[in-house]
Design an enzyme around this catalytic site. Sequence first.
Site, short mmCIF file in Angstrom:
data_model
loop_
_atom_site.label_atom_id
_atom_site.label_comp_id
_atom_site.label_asym_id
_atom_site.label_seq_id
_atom_site.Cartn_x
_atom_site.Cartn_y
_atom_site.Cartn_z
NE ARG A 99 -4.02 0.08 1.67
CZ ARG A 99 -4.95 0.65 2.45
NH1 ARG A 99 -5.04 0.32 3.72
NH2 ARG A 99 -5.77 1.54 1.94
CG ASP A 242 -3.56 6.96 5.89
OD1 ASP A 242 -4.65 7.52 6.15
OD2 ASP A 242 -3.37 5.74 6.03
O1 MRU Z 1 -7.53 2.59 3.95
P1 MRU Z 1 -7.33 2.57 5.43
O2 MRU Z 1 -8.51 2.02 6.16
O3 MRU Z 1 -6.04 1.90 5.81
O4 MRU Z 1 -7.20 4.08 5.79
C1 MRU Z 1 -6.99 4.43 7.13
C2 MRU Z 1 -7.11 5.87 7.38
O5 MRU Z 1 -7.20 6.69 6.48
C3 MRU Z 1 -6.97 6.30 8.77
O6 MRU Z 1 -7.71 7.44 9.01
C4 MRU Z 1 -5.49 6.61 9.00
O7 MRU Z 1 -4.71 5.48 8.67
C5 MRU Z 1 -5.18 6.99 10.34
S1 MRU Z 1 -5.21 5.52 11.32
C6 MRU Z 1 -4.69 5.88 12.84
#
Ligand code: MRU
Length: 349
Positions: A99, A242
């Site tokens: 990812r 992220d």
């Molecule tokens: O696609 P995801 O579910 O991995 O995305 C997660 C998010 O965008 C969260 O808000 C982010 O990782 C912060 S988690 C503490």
Amino acid sequence: MKIKSLGLENIRSVEWDHESQSIRMIDQRLIPFKISFLQLNTVDEVCEAITEMAVRGAPAIGATAAYGVVIAIKEIENLDNCDKKVKLDGMFEQLLTTRPTAIDLANFASLAYQTAIESNFSLEETLLKAENLADEMVKECIQIGINGAELINDGDTILTHCNAGPMATIDHGTALAPIFKAKEQGKEVKVLVDETRPRLQGAKITAWELEQEGIEHHIIADSAASFLMSKGQVNCVILGADRCLKDGTVSNKIGTLSLAVNAKYFGVPFYSAFPWSTLDKESKSMEEFEIEYRNEDEVKYITSSEDKILIANPTSKALNPAFDITPAELITGYITPDGILNKEDLSKK
Ligand code: MRU
């Protein structure tokens, strides 16, 4: 885990299982319908768990990738040193490309990889490094909770997006940590939970985590947020990140940007909460890394624990950017382990 019900108090959403020498994780795709564990023994399995989002949330995929390097060391145990390096490099690359947007993954995997190389592929030392990274991150989340709770007043309604709770960070959470702390301090807190289309991390995981902690909440359609802000029903928005650049730009789950624009328009304070593994110290602009686009089926189908139901015109194509980019001028402050910072503070980190 912060979530003490359901026998989860002594575990993390992702952890090293010393008995079987493998990674044990809660399959987040099944929450809230089922608590089910995955046991990962190969780098291929680790990569699949990340890409298929059995584990998700920036810090949680960071910890998984660090443990993934430990799994890689196990897989190369019987090779000679020269082959070990080539094979490890390949598996490290494979982990990095699972990812692309959350920087925690690259940050944690790189630190574990560095230890693996410096220790001549020592399983014990690489595992110790991965465990230390995970422990440090959980400590930082606890501190984020303490720092962020100061922003929450008795009676406040907080709006959050996606899931930035214990599941996303292996324990405690980032955006949810201040809410849990405020509740512990005796403040009455209500939460509006954006459902978070298309994968519904808010409606499924965040709502479930808040319920386990006895926190009053309502799930709302993502499109309801601006109306509720306009009616004065939101005191503050807190969400995760992220990737945060040193200039304060934040990449987070798709929908964050429109929340930030609306919050600015209606004068609602808007905070991003994250541990230091989420800080990108290298990139000068958001053009320097990739925004993940995921499969169009996530938009066209709704998935429950077992069912996948088509909810769109079957022959139409769909676009599915998983993250967006919010400029610093829309962000009131950053809830970090070092306190509530502004973008000037971040630039010195
Ligand atoms: O696609 P995801 O579910 O991995 O995305 C997660 C998010 O965008 C969260 O808000 C982010 O990782 C912060 S988690 C503490």
